[in-house]
Design an enzyme around this catalytic site. Structure first.
Site, PDB file in Angstrom:
ATOM      1  N   SER A  95      36.277  36.252  38.323  1.00 58.98           N
ATOM      2  CA  SER A  95      35.827  37.465  37.618  1.00 58.98           C
ATOM      3  C   SER A  95      35.727  37.245  36.112  1.00 58.98           C
ATOM      4  O   SER A  95      36.392  36.375  35.545  1.00 58.98           O
ATOM      5  CB  SER A  95      36.792  38.618  37.894  1.00 58.98           C
ATOM      6  OG  SER A  95      36.913  38.828  39.274  1.00 58.98           O
TER       7      SER A  95
HETATM    8  N1  SAM Z   1      40.475  37.397  41.871  1.00 59.19           N
HETATM    9  C1  SAM Z   1      39.586  36.266  41.903  1.00 59.19           C
HETATM   10  C2  SAM Z   1      39.842  35.301  40.777  1.00 59.19           C
HETATM   11  O1  SAM Z   1      40.696  35.560  39.937  1.00 59.19           O
HETATM   12  O2  SAM Z   1      39.175  34.266  40.781  1.00 59.19           O
HETATM   13  C3  SAM Z   1      38.132  36.662  41.936  1.00 59.19           C
HETATM   14  C4  SAM Z   1      37.775  37.214  43.226  1.00 59.19           C
HETATM   15  S1  SAM Z   1      36.095  37.160  43.704  1.00 59.19           S
HETATM   16  C5  SAM Z   1      35.305  38.199  42.554  1.00 59.19           C
HETATM   17  C6  SAM Z   1      36.268  38.170  45.155  1.00 59.19           C
HETATM   18  C7  SAM Z   1      37.019  37.475  46.272  1.00 59.19           C
HETATM   19  O3  SAM Z   1      37.284  38.425  47.289  1.00 59.19           O
HETATM   20  C8  SAM Z   1      36.220  36.351  46.917  1.00 59.19           C
HETATM   21  O4  SAM Z   1      36.941  35.167  46.864  1.00 59.19           O
HETATM   22  C9  SAM Z   1      36.029  36.849  48.352  1.00 59.19           C
HETATM   23  O5  SAM Z   1      36.011  35.817  49.301  1.00 59.19           O
HETATM   24  C10 SAM Z   1      37.235  37.746  48.514  1.00 59.19           C
HETATM   25  N2  SAM Z   1      37.147  38.729  49.594  1.00 59.19           N
HETATM   26  C11 SAM Z   1      36.105  39.505  49.964  1.00 59.19           C
HETATM   27  N3  SAM Z   1      36.447  40.289  50.998  1.00 59.19           N
HETATM   28  C12 SAM Z   1      37.754  40.020  51.272  1.00 59.19           C
HETATM   29  C13 SAM Z   1      38.694  40.505  52.223  1.00 59.19           C
HETATM   30  N4  SAM Z   1      38.405  41.461  53.136  1.00 59.19           N
HETATM   31  N5  SAM Z   1      39.937  40.003  52.227  1.00 59.19           N
HETATM   32  C14 SAM Z   1      40.296  39.039  51.331  1.00 59.19           C
HETATM   33  N6  SAM Z   1      39.446  38.526  50.419  1.00 59.19           N
HETATM   34  C15 SAM Z   1      38.197  39.026  50.380  1.00 59.19           C
END
Ligand code: SAM
Length: 226
Positions: free
Chosen positions: A71
């Site tokens: 992010s």
């Molecule tokens: N917090 C992260 C970082 O600091 O790098 C950025 C996260 S990225 C914007 C969103 C993440 O949410 C992705 O890695 C995606 O695979 C994950 N994601 C999406 N749906 C999800 C779910 N139901 N459970 C867990 N992770 C999920």
């Protein structure tokens, strides 16, 4: 002649860039000194792919594996500030991604559980967090249903865009606990701060527009969303 900058010089360059980013975040309205200090102590360049290290201190989201993103620093700072993290708080993060947000929460003294649906991302994040000395519990699974083993949580942070506030997460908050979650259509969301005010009551406040990859799962979007 060796044209590569020395590792010490490279570290100094990153430090300087990190400080400039912190100054920029402050001038964009991030006021929580603890959040800024935590971000100033974490080497974001280690959380991005090697080819992106030179861009690690731009205030932008960057691509990571599995077509996901780390992010934007402003968004990380804002969401962390909204969560009002203090030492000893129990925090659940949905969407481990690179592990950077989890590192910020752990640096603030939170006890962090982080859920990621992609095993590769979880594995890499866990290895890096271990290497940096952050004791984050990383789990693979559908974070939209929360993580019952650790409930109730003082804070829950969802780092992917949800169609609605996921009810299981709202219910895993302690009374007085806060859920920070982007909610809205797939291409644009609004950041919500949801406080559990009682056994069956919650207060939702809008915190401005944001843009995230989709939250995929039982209380999120269908797999076909990405
Ligand atoms: N917090 C992260 C970082 O600091 O790098 C950025 C996260 S990225 C914007 C969103 C993440 O949410 C992705 O890695 C995606 O695979 C994950 N994601 C999406 N749906 C999800 C779910 N139901 N459970 C867990 N992770 C999920």
């Amino acid at each position: 002649m060796n044209q590569q900058p020395s590792p010490a010089r490279t570290a100094t360059v990153y430090e300087r860039q990190r400080q400039l980013l912190i100054t920029a975040l402050r001038s964009r309205g991030i006021q929580d000194d603890l959040v800024l200090a935590a971000m100033n102590s974490i080497p974001r360049e280690l959380f991005v792919p090697p080819a992106m290290m030179g861009r690690a201190y731009e205030d932008s989201a960057l691509p990571i594996d599995n077509r996901q993103t780390i992010s934007q620093p402003y968004t990380v700072a804002l969401m962390t500030q909204e969560l009002q993290v203090r030492s000893g708080m129990k925090v659940l993060e949905i969407g481990t991604g690179s592990g950077y947000q989890a590192a910020v929460l752990a640096q603030l003294g939170a006890n962090v559980v982080s859920i990621e649906r992609h095993p590769l991302l979880s594995k890499k994040a866990r290895a890096l967090l271990d290497q940096l000395g952050y004791a984050v519990t990383c789990r693979v699974g559908d974070g939209t249903i929360g993580y019952r083993d650790g409930e109730p949580y003082d804070g829950i942070i969802v780092t992917a865009g949800a169609p609605d506030v996921p009810e299981p997460l709202a219910r895993q908050l302690a009374i007085g606990g806060v859920l920070v979650v982007p909610v809205g259509p797939r291409d644009q969301q609004v950041l919500y701060r949801v406080t559990r005010t009682g056994q069956e009551t919650w207060k939702a406040e809008e915190r401005g527009p944001c843009k995230f990859v989709p939250l995929i799962g039982r209380s999120g979007w269908d797999e076909s969303a990405g």
